[in-house]
Design an enzyme around this catalytic site. Structure first.
Site, mmCIF file in Angstrom:
data_model
loop_
_atom_site.group_PDB
_atom_site.id
_atom_site.type_symbol
_atom_site.label_atom_id
_atom_site.label_comp_id
_atom_site.label_asym_id
_atom_site.label_seq_id
_atom_site.Cartn_x
_atom_site.Cartn_y
_atom_site.Cartn_z
ATOM 1 N N GLY A 203 0.811 -1.216 0.000
ATOM 2 C CA GLY A 203 0.000 0.000 0.000
ATOM 3 C C GLY A 203 0.843 1.266 0.000
ATOM 4 N N ASN B 109 -3.136 -8.417 0.751
ATOM 5 C CA ASN B 109 -4.148 -9.100 -0.079
ATOM 6 C C ASN B 109 -4.491 -8.306 -1.341
ATOM 7 O OD1 ASN B 109 -5.775 -7.027 0.813
ATOM 8 N ND2 ASN B 109 -7.229 -8.323 1.931
ATOM 9 N N ASP C 170 -4.419 -12.627 2.732
ATOM 10 C CA ASP C 170 -5.175 -11.832 3.691
ATOM 11 C C ASP C 170 -4.619 -12.114 5.086
ATOM 12 O OD1 ASP C 170 -7.369 -10.994 5.544
ATOM 13 O OD2 ASP C 170 -8.392 -10.593 3.646
ATOM 14 N N SER D 243 -3.979 6.391 14.043
ATOM 15 C CA SER D 243 -4.289 7.602 13.287
ATOM 16 C C SER D 243 -4.669 8.733 14.223
ATOM 17 C CB SER D 243 -5.463 7.293 12.360
ATOM 18 O OG SER D 243 -6.006 8.490 11.850
ATOM 19 N N ALA D 244 -4.404 9.952 13.799
ATOM 20 C CA ALA D 244 -4.830 11.121 14.557
ATOM 21 C C ALA D 244 -6.348 11.187 14.660
ATOM 22 C CB ALA D 244 -4.305 12.390 13.884
ATOM 23 N N TYR E 186 -14.269 3.868 11.207
ATOM 24 C CA TYR E 186 -12.835 3.698 10.915
ATOM 25 C C TYR E 186 -11.998 4.086 12.133
ATOM 26 C CZ TYR E 186 -8.178 5.056 9.383
ATOM 27 O OH TYR E 186 -6.818 5.212 9.301
ATOM 28 N N LYS F 47 -9.617 1.858 14.922
ATOM 29 C CA LYS F 47 -8.231 2.148 15.312
ATOM 30 C C LYS F 47 -8.105 2.215 16.836
ATOM 31 C CE LYS F 47 -6.313 2.360 11.319
ATOM 32 N NZ LYS F 47 -5.279 1.403 10.934
ATOM 33 N N ASN G 48 -9.168 12.564 -0.452
ATOM 34 C CA ASN G 48 -8.192 13.377 0.280
ATOM 35 C C ASN G 48 -7.697 14.545 -0.564
ATOM 36 O OD1 ASN G 48 -7.425 10.271 1.425
ATOM 37 N ND2 ASN G 48 -7.895 11.879 2.892
ATOM 38 N N PHE H 24 -13.664 22.547 1.199
ATOM 39 C CA PHE H 24 -14.763 22.247 2.125
ATOM 40 C C PHE H 24 -14.748 23.207 3.314
ATOM 41 C CE2 PHE H 24 -14.117 17.665 0.554
ATOM 42 C CZ PHE H 24 -15.021 17.838 -0.475
ATOM 43 N N ARG I 54 -17.376 19.897 5.023
ATOM 44 C CA ARG I 54 -17.625 18.455 4.867
ATOM 45 C C ARG I 54 -18.071 17.914 6.230
ATOM 46 N NH1 ARG I 54 -12.635 14.860 2.676
ATOM 47 N NH2 ARG I 54 -11.738 15.555 4.644
ATOM 48 N N ASP J 179 -15.828 16.968 9.561
ATOM 49 C CA ASP J 179 -14.498 17.586 9.560
ATOM 50 C C ASP J 179 -14.287 18.462 10.790
ATOM 51 O OD1 ASP J 179 -13.316 16.560 7.336
ATOM 52 O OD2 ASP J 179 -13.467 18.372 6.102
HETATM 53 P P1 NAD Z 1 -3.412 1.616 1.722
HETATM 54 O O1 NAD Z 1 -4.808 1.212 1.469
HETATM 55 O O2 NAD Z 1 -2.642 2.216 0.604
HETATM 56 O O3 NAD Z 1 -2.572 0.394 2.295
HETATM 57 C C1 NAD Z 1 -3.155 -0.624 3.078
HETATM 58 C C2 NAD Z 1 -2.771 -1.959 2.439
HETATM 59 O O4 NAD Z 1 -3.311 -3.019 3.233
HETATM 60 C C3 NAD Z 1 -3.327 -2.107 1.029
HETATM 61 O O5 NAD Z 1 -2.267 -2.471 0.164
HETATM 62 C C4 NAD Z 1 -4.353 -3.238 1.159
HETATM 63 O O6 NAD Z 1 -4.404 -4.031 -0.012
HETATM 64 C C5 NAD Z 1 -3.845 -3.998 2.369
HETATM 65 N N1 NAD Z 1 -4.862 -4.716 3.156
HETATM 66 C C6 NAD Z 1 -6.025 -4.215 3.664
HETATM 67 N N2 NAD Z 1 -6.650 -5.175 4.372
HETATM 68 C C7 NAD Z 1 -5.866 -6.286 4.320
HETATM 69 C C8 NAD Z 1 -5.964 -7.597 4.867
HETATM 70 N N3 NAD Z 1 -7.011 -7.978 5.604
HETATM 71 N N4 NAD Z 1 -4.968 -8.477 4.616
HETATM 72 C C9 NAD Z 1 -3.901 -8.119 3.861
HETATM 73 N N5 NAD Z 1 -3.760 -6.903 3.315
HETATM 74 C C10 NAD Z 1 -4.722 -5.992 3.555
HETATM 75 O O7 NAD Z 1 -3.432 2.613 2.980
HETATM 76 P P2 NAD Z 1 -2.260 3.488 3.590
HETATM 77 O O8 NAD Z 1 -2.603 4.911 3.375
HETATM 78 O O9 NAD Z 1 -0.952 2.972 3.166
HETATM 79 O O10 NAD Z 1 -2.488 3.177 5.140
HETATM 80 C C11 NAD Z 1 -1.748 2.197 5.825
HETATM 81 C C12 NAD Z 1 -2.229 2.143 7.263
HETATM 82 O O11 NAD Z 1 -2.056 3.429 7.867
HETATM 83 C C13 NAD Z 1 -3.701 1.798 7.408
HETATM 84 O O12 NAD Z 1 -3.860 0.963 8.532
HETATM 85 C C14 NAD Z 1 -4.352 3.143 7.636
HETATM 86 O O13 NAD Z 1 -5.536 3.031 8.380
HETATM 87 C C15 NAD Z 1 -3.271 3.861 8.434
HETATM 88 N N6 NAD Z 1 -3.364 5.320 8.319
HETATM 89 C C16 NAD Z 1 -3.379 5.909 7.096
HETATM 90 C C17 NAD Z 1 -3.501 7.295 7.003
HETATM 91 C C18 NAD Z 1 -3.560 7.962 5.645
HETATM 92 O O14 NAD Z 1 -3.987 9.114 5.580
HETATM 93 N N7 NAD Z 1 -3.132 7.341 4.565
HETATM 94 C C19 NAD Z 1 -3.583 8.078 8.155
HETATM 95 C C20 NAD Z 1 -3.540 7.437 9.398
HETATM 96 C C21 NAD Z 1 -3.440 6.055 9.472
HETATM 97 N N1 UDP Z 2 -10.394 19.088 1.704
HETATM 98 C C1 UDP Z 2 -10.978 19.963 0.797
HETATM 99 N N2 UDP Z 2 -11.358 19.469 -0.414
HETATM 100 C C2 UDP Z 2 -11.192 18.172 -0.778
HETATM 101 C C3 UDP Z 2 -10.577 17.292 0.158
HETATM 102 C C4 UDP Z 2 -10.209 17.788 1.397
HETATM 103 O O1 UDP Z 2 -11.151 21.143 1.081
HETATM 104 O O2 UDP Z 2 -11.584 17.778 -1.885
HETATM 105 C C5 UDP Z 2 -9.961 19.621 3.019
HETATM 106 C C6 UDP Z 2 -10.613 18.952 4.218
HETATM 107 O O3 UDP Z 2 -11.817 19.607 4.537
HETATM 108 C C7 UDP Z 2 -9.530 19.109 5.282
HETATM 109 C C8 UDP Z 2 -8.222 19.026 4.491
HETATM 110 O O4 UDP Z 2 -8.578 19.337 3.129
HETATM 111 O O5 UDP Z 2 -9.592 20.403 5.869
HETATM 112 C C9 UDP Z 2 -7.572 17.654 4.526
HETATM 113 O O6 UDP Z 2 -8.559 16.685 4.171
HETATM 114 P P1 UDP Z 2 -8.161 15.164 3.888
HETATM 115 O O7 UDP Z 2 -9.395 14.435 3.469
HETATM 116 O O8 UDP Z 2 -6.996 15.100 2.954
HETATM 117 O O9 UDP Z 2 -7.636 14.644 5.295
HETATM 118 P P2 UDP Z 2 -8.370 14.519 6.720
HETATM 119 O O10 UDP Z 2 -7.607 15.399 7.639
HETATM 120 O O11 UDP Z 2 -9.789 14.918 6.573
HETATM 121 O O12 UDP Z 2 -8.205 13.088 7.072
#
Ligand code: NAD
Ligand code: UDP
Length: 344
Positions: A14, A36, A62, A128-129, A152, A156, A202, A221, A305, A308
């Site tokens: 991912g 997966n 998985d 996650s935050a 979601y 977490k 995002n 938003f 949104r 938010d």
């Molecule tokens: P992503 O979707 O790109 O990566 C997650 C990967 O996990 C994917 O490749 C997916 O195929 C795999 N996956 C999901 N469920 C699975 C399962 N049951 N078995 C095997 N593989 C599985 O997401 P990302 O942005 O890389 O996020 C990674 C982690 O960080 C996640 O747990 C997400 O919740 C957390 N996170 C992400 C963000 C963000 O903004 N991207 C912020 C905070 C936390």
């Molecule tokens: N945002 C926006 N337009 C978009 C997507 C996001 O104005 O199409 C804003 C959203 O309201 C937030 C910031 O951009 O203030 C970051 O949003 P994002 O979804 O990337 O991350 P989040 O902090 O919500 O997880």
């Protein structure tokens, strides 16, 4: 655990996982990926190989498949696990809570069971935050109240609690709960990055598509938050800084005696924010992206949104103090690297 250690990386195909795999390899670790491919593509393996010169072991399984996971632990002498695998779309989690709880929680339960059966007890979890919900103030410290506002985020928080209980039951575990702020950008090679399916939710991937001309304009938003320009403020962190934060956390856990990994919070899991420690507004991101691409990003201010919060950014001092880690790449680099990836 030494620099040659085998690190199982769930979700390693991912967005964040693939960058962490590159950072781990650069630091001398040997990642083993299980994913997966529910939200990624196996071609990322070719790109990781192009960047690092080596191809990590990969299992398209998985994490909830206990038999498959056990076989991986039997094949590789795993020393520690970084658990990225999970579903992460907030809106989807509201529509399909059971799928989210099943995937995120059961994968963690199966993973921990198989780890324990193989005496592997060092685990880093992607939190996650979003677990903070609407914070009482900013910057957000790790001891702030936890009040996620959607399935979601609740999945977490539940996993954080489960891992805390596991530590109480067996202090042989070393657990890191890393609360990410807003990961953006891409590896500087432009070979790996974020590829959301469909219309992005995002900000940064959406802005990239507007710059590329595949989307007409950005909907901002909300223009009435109590922020300097009225638009939402977030703590954007370059995904390679985030990836390197995992290497720092792994080294920190390794340096701790089992049972003490919580740092100044006392015995318990290590809990740290991974963020830059400062916020940027939506319009600041738009301007930085315009500068990085030399293109105009048309936008329209629309309504807020639902769900938010106005402002969210980390107090990043704990990570600096305990992990000796801080971000080194600024917003300009985040935009330039996101765009480089988009062009490739
Ligand atoms: P992503 O979707 O790109 O990566 C997650 C990967 O996990 C994917 O490749 C997916 O195929 C795999 N996956 C999901 N469920 C699975 C399962 N049951 N078995 C095997 N593989 C599985 O997401 P990302 O942005 O890389 O996020 C990674 C982690 O960080 C996640 O747990 C997400 O919740 C957390 N996170 C992400 C963000 C963000 O903004 N991207 C912020 C905070 C936390
Ligand atoms: N945002 C926006 N337009 C978009 C997507 C996001 O104005 O199409 C804003 C959203 O309201 C937030 C910031 O951009 O203030 C970051 O949003 P994002 O979804 O990337 O991350 P989040 O902090 O919500 O997880």
């Amino acid at each position: 655990m030494t620099q040659n250690s085998n690190i199982l990386v769930t979700g390693g195909a991912g967005f964040i996982g693939s960058h962490a795999v590159v950072a781990l390899m650069k630091a001398g670790f040997t990642p083993v990926i299980v994913d997966n491919l529910s939200n990624s593509d196996a071609s990322v393996l070719d790109r990781i190989e192009a960047i690092t010169g080596r191809r990590p072991a990969f299992y398209p399984e998985d994490v909830r498949n206990e038999v498959a996971l056990t076989a991986i632990f039997k094949t590789h002498a795993i020393d520690a696990v970084i658990h990225f695998a999970g579903l992460k779309a907030v809106g989807e989690s509201v529509a399909e809570p059971l799928r989210y709880y099943d995937n995120n929680i059961n994968s963690t339960l199966v993973l921990c069971r198989v780890m324990a059966a193989h005496q592997v007890k060092t685990l880093i979890f992607s939190s996650s935050a979003t677990v903070y919900g609407d914070p009482p103030s900013v910057p957000i410290r790790e001891d702030f109240p936890l009040a996620p506002t959607n399935p979601y985020g609740r999945s977490k928080l539940m996993i954080e609690q489960i891992l805390g209980d596991l530590f109480v039951a067996d202090s042989g575990w070393k657990i890191g709960l890393l609360r990410y702020f807003n990961p953006v950008g891409a590896h500087e090679s432009g070979l790996i990055g974020e590829t959301p399916q469909g219309i992005p939710n995002n900000l940064m991937p959406y802005v990239s598509r507007v710059a590329a001309g595949t989307l007409e304009y950005l909907n901002v938003f909300g223009g009435d938050y109590s922020t300097p320009d009225g638009t939402g403020v977030r703590d954007y962190i370059h995904v390679m800084d985030l990836a390197e934060g995992h290497v720092a956390a792994l080294k920190y856990l390794e340096s701790q005696h089992a049972g003490t990994s919580g740092g100044d919070f006392g015995p318990g899991p290590l809990i740290v924010n991974l963020g830059a420690g400062r916020g940027y507004s939506v319009l600041e991101v738009v301007r930085a992206f315009e500068k990085a691409t030399n293109r105009q990003i048309p936008f329209r201010i629309t309504s807020r949104r639902p769900g938010d919060v106005g402002v969210s950014y980390a107090d990043a001092s704990r990570a600096r103090r305990l992990l000796n880690w801080q971000t080194t790449r600024n917003l300009d680099a985040m935009c330039a690297d996101a765009w480089h990836f988009m062009l490739k």
